[in-house]
Write a protein that holds these residues in place. Structure first.
Motif, PDB file in Angstrom:
ATOM      1  N   GLY A  53      12.053  15.403  39.883  1.00  0.00           N
ATOM      2  CA  GLY A  53      11.932  14.706  38.617  1.00  0.00           C
ATOM      3  C   GLY A  53      11.220  13.374  38.696  1.00  0.00           C
ATOM      4  O   GLY A  53      10.953  12.752  37.680  1.00  0.00           O
ATOM      5  N   SER A  54      10.900  12.908  39.900  1.00  0.00           N
ATOM      6  CA  SER A  54      10.210  11.628  40.009  1.00  0.00           C
ATOM      7  C   SER A  54       8.736  11.857  40.311  1.00  0.00           C
ATOM      8  O   SER A  54       8.345  12.888  40.833  1.00  0.00           O
ATOM      9  N   ASN A  55       7.917  10.890  39.967  1.00  0.00           N
ATOM     10  CA  ASN A  55       6.478  10.897  40.274  1.00  0.00           C
ATOM     11  C   ASN A  55       5.720  12.057  39.638  1.00  0.00           C
ATOM     12  O   ASN A  55       4.697  12.479  40.153  1.00  0.00           O
ATOM     13  N   TYR A  56       6.230  12.598  38.544  1.00  0.00           N
ATOM     14  CA  TYR A  56       5.511  13.666  37.862  1.00  0.00           C
ATOM     15  C   TYR A  56       4.438  13.076  36.960  1.00  0.00           C
ATOM     16  O   TYR A  56       4.553  11.956  36.461  1.00  0.00           O
ATOM     17  N   THR A  57       3.381  13.869  36.750  1.00  0.00           N
ATOM     18  CA  THR A  57       2.357  13.530  35.766  1.00  0.00           C
ATOM     19  C   THR A  57       2.590  14.402  34.537  1.00  0.00           C
ATOM     20  O   THR A  57       2.659  15.630  34.652  1.00  0.00           O
ATOM     21  N   ILE A  58       2.721  13.757  33.398  1.00  0.00           N
ATOM     22  CA  ILE A  58       3.041  14.460  32.158  1.00  0.00           C
ATOM     23  C   ILE A  58       1.841  14.408  31.216  1.00  0.00           C
ATOM     24  O   ILE A  58       1.268  13.338  31.002  1.00  0.00           O
ATOM     25  N   THR A  59       1.463  15.560  30.673  1.00  0.00           N
ATOM     26  CA  THR A  59       0.460  15.593  29.602  1.00  0.00           C
ATOM     27  C   THR A  59       1.045  16.379  28.433  1.00  0.00           C
ATOM     28  O   THR A  59       2.020  17.112  28.591  1.00  0.00           O
ATOM     29  N   GLN A  60       0.436  16.208  27.264  1.00  0.00           N
ATOM     30  CA  GLN A  60       0.977  16.830  26.070  1.00  0.00           C
ATOM     31  C   GLN A  60      -0.170  17.200  25.136  1.00  0.00           C
ATOM     32  O   GLN A  60      -1.258  16.635  25.220  1.00  0.00           O
ATOM     33  N   ASN A  61       0.092  18.193  24.276  1.00  0.00           N
ATOM     34  CA  ASN A  61      -0.976  18.649  23.377  1.00  0.00           C
ATOM     35  C   ASN A  61      -1.034  17.833  22.088  1.00  0.00           C
ATOM     36  O   ASN A  61      -2.007  17.918  21.346  1.00  0.00           O
ATOM     37  N   ARG A  62       0.000  17.031  21.806  1.00  0.00           N
ATOM     38  CA  ARG A  62      -0.002  16.137  20.641  1.00  0.00           C
ATOM     39  C   ARG A  62       1.079  15.086  20.840  1.00  0.00           C
ATOM     40  O   ARG A  62       1.876  15.193  21.776  1.00  0.00           O
ATOM     41  N   TYR A  63       1.087  14.085  19.969  1.00  0.00           N
ATOM     42  CA  TYR A  63       2.045  12.987  20.105  1.00  0.00           C
ATOM     43  C   TYR A  63       3.164  13.064  19.078  1.00  0.00           C
ATOM     44  O   TYR A  63       3.870  12.091  18.860  1.00  0.00           O
ATOM     45  N   SER A  64       3.293  14.245  18.476  1.00  0.00           N
ATOM     46  CA  SER A  64       4.328  14.418  17.462  1.00  0.00           C
ATOM     47  C   SER A  64       4.996  15.772  17.618  1.00  0.00           C
ATOM     48  O   SER A  64       4.310  16.788  17.819  1.00  0.00           O
ATOM     49  N   LEU A  65       6.318  15.785  17.569  1.00  0.00           N
ATOM     50  CA  LEU A  65       7.051  17.044  17.433  1.00  0.00           C
ATOM     51  C   LEU A  65       7.030  17.366  15.944  1.00  0.00           C
ATOM     52  O   LEU A  65       7.709  16.707  15.147  1.00  0.00           O
ATOM     53  N   ILE A  66       6.218  18.350  15.570  1.00  0.00           N
ATOM     54  CA  ILE A  66       6.021  18.652  14.154  1.00  0.00           C
ATOM     55  C   ILE A  66       6.970  19.772  13.729  1.00  0.00           C
ATOM     56  O   ILE A  66       7.030  20.828  14.369  1.00  0.00           O
ATOM     57  N   LEU A  67       7.715  19.517  12.655  1.00  0.00           N
ATOM     58  CA  LEU A  67       8.622  20.525  12.112  1.00  0.00           C
ATOM     59  C   LEU A  67       7.897  21.299  11.022  1.00  0.00           C
ATOM     60  O   LEU A  67       7.600  20.753   9.957  1.00  0.00           O
ATOM     61  N   GLY A  68       7.573  22.562  11.327  1.00  0.00           N
ATOM     62  CA  GLY A  68       6.824  23.382  10.372  1.00  0.00           C
ATOM     63  C   GLY A  68       7.577  24.635  10.003  1.00  0.00           C
ATOM     64  O   GLY A  68       8.808  24.699  10.123  1.00  0.00           O
TER      65      GLY A  68
END
Ligand SMILES: [Ca+2]
Ligand SMILES: [Ca+2]
Length: 247
Positions: A53-68
């Motif tokens: 759990g340490s030193n991980y690199t995190i990327t994401q596809n957007r900056y919002s958790l969208i409720l649809g």
């Protein structure tokens, strides 16, 4: 006889005292070595591995958790909503890592999560949301949730913190990675008919309002603009949110 007993008793006490001193000395100078990072009898220095759990690199596809919305047939959550998180350790993707998004209801009020799919699970306890997903073979945790806004909309005093819009924490393997990972926005603010033009009109109204509404900040940049309308239009035209939960 009595003097002899006293003599033996003194010898026994002396023997016990010597043993105690020997044990203390052994403890002080260390007779064993159970630390794997220290040198072993072969003289090899082993480096302790990083804790998980340490030193991980995190990327994401957007900056919002969208409720649809959901698919009307199978109830699955729209993959243009929710959020995807990719976990890497150096150049290697991290597989089967439990991930969690956590936030206080008070930071993002008047939202409900009504369904989840693709292995995502949700709990709400003590005013705190916990959403869980596990990374797949590509190191991606798909947080697939659907939901809506639970209060009436309109231009009033505003809602949320435009200065710090992202108040959701991300944990990987129970280790906090970010306390400002994303926000929680809503693509289905009227909670019916899936995501369609009626919802777009609400985002347009929030865009025109002088006060900030985090529900319509779909790109989580701290303001509601045409860019957020573009995100919602992308969800509508993609066609993955034709129904709201339960329809
Ligand atoms: Ca709707
Ligand atoms: Ca925005």
């Amino acid at each position: 006889m009595r003097e002899k007993h006293v003599y033996y008793a003194k010898r026994t006490t002396l023997l016990i005292s010597c043993c105690a001193i020997a044990l203390i000395v052994m403890g002080l100078f260390g007779c064993t070595n159970d630390n794997p990072s220290q040198s072993n009898p072969n003289g090899i220095i082993a480096t302790a591995p990083d804790p998980e759990g340490s030193n991980y690199t995190i990327t994401q596809n957007r900056y919002s958790l969208i409720l649809g919305g959901v698919d009307c047939q199978d109830g699955s959550s729209d993959d243009y909503c929710g959020i995807d998180v990719t976990v890497r350790d150096g150049m290697t993707t991290v597989v089967d890592a439990p991930c969690e998004l956590r936030w206080n209801v008070s930071d993002y009020p008047n939202r409900t999560i009504c369904s989840a799919s693709d292995g995502t699970t949700v709990s709400l306890s003590g005013g705190v949301y916990h959403v869980y997903a596990t990374t797949d073979a590509y190191g991606v945790a798909h947080f697939r949730v659907s939901g809506s806004y639970t209060s009436s909309t309109g231009c009033g005093g505003g809602e949320g913190n435009s200065g710090t819009p992202r108040k959701v924490s991300l944990y990987v393997e129970s280790v906090l990675q970010s306390s400002a990972f994303c926000n929680v926005s809503v693509a289905d603010p009227n909670g019916s008919g899936g995501v369609n033009s009626a919802d777009l009109s609400i985002v347009v109204a929030d865009n025109a309002c002088s006060n900030y509404y985090s529900r319509s900040d779909l790109n989580a940049d701290g303001s509601v603009t045409d860019a957020d309308e573009d995100v919602l239009e992308g969800i509508i035209f993609h066609g993955g949110s034709p129904c709201s939960c339960g329809e």
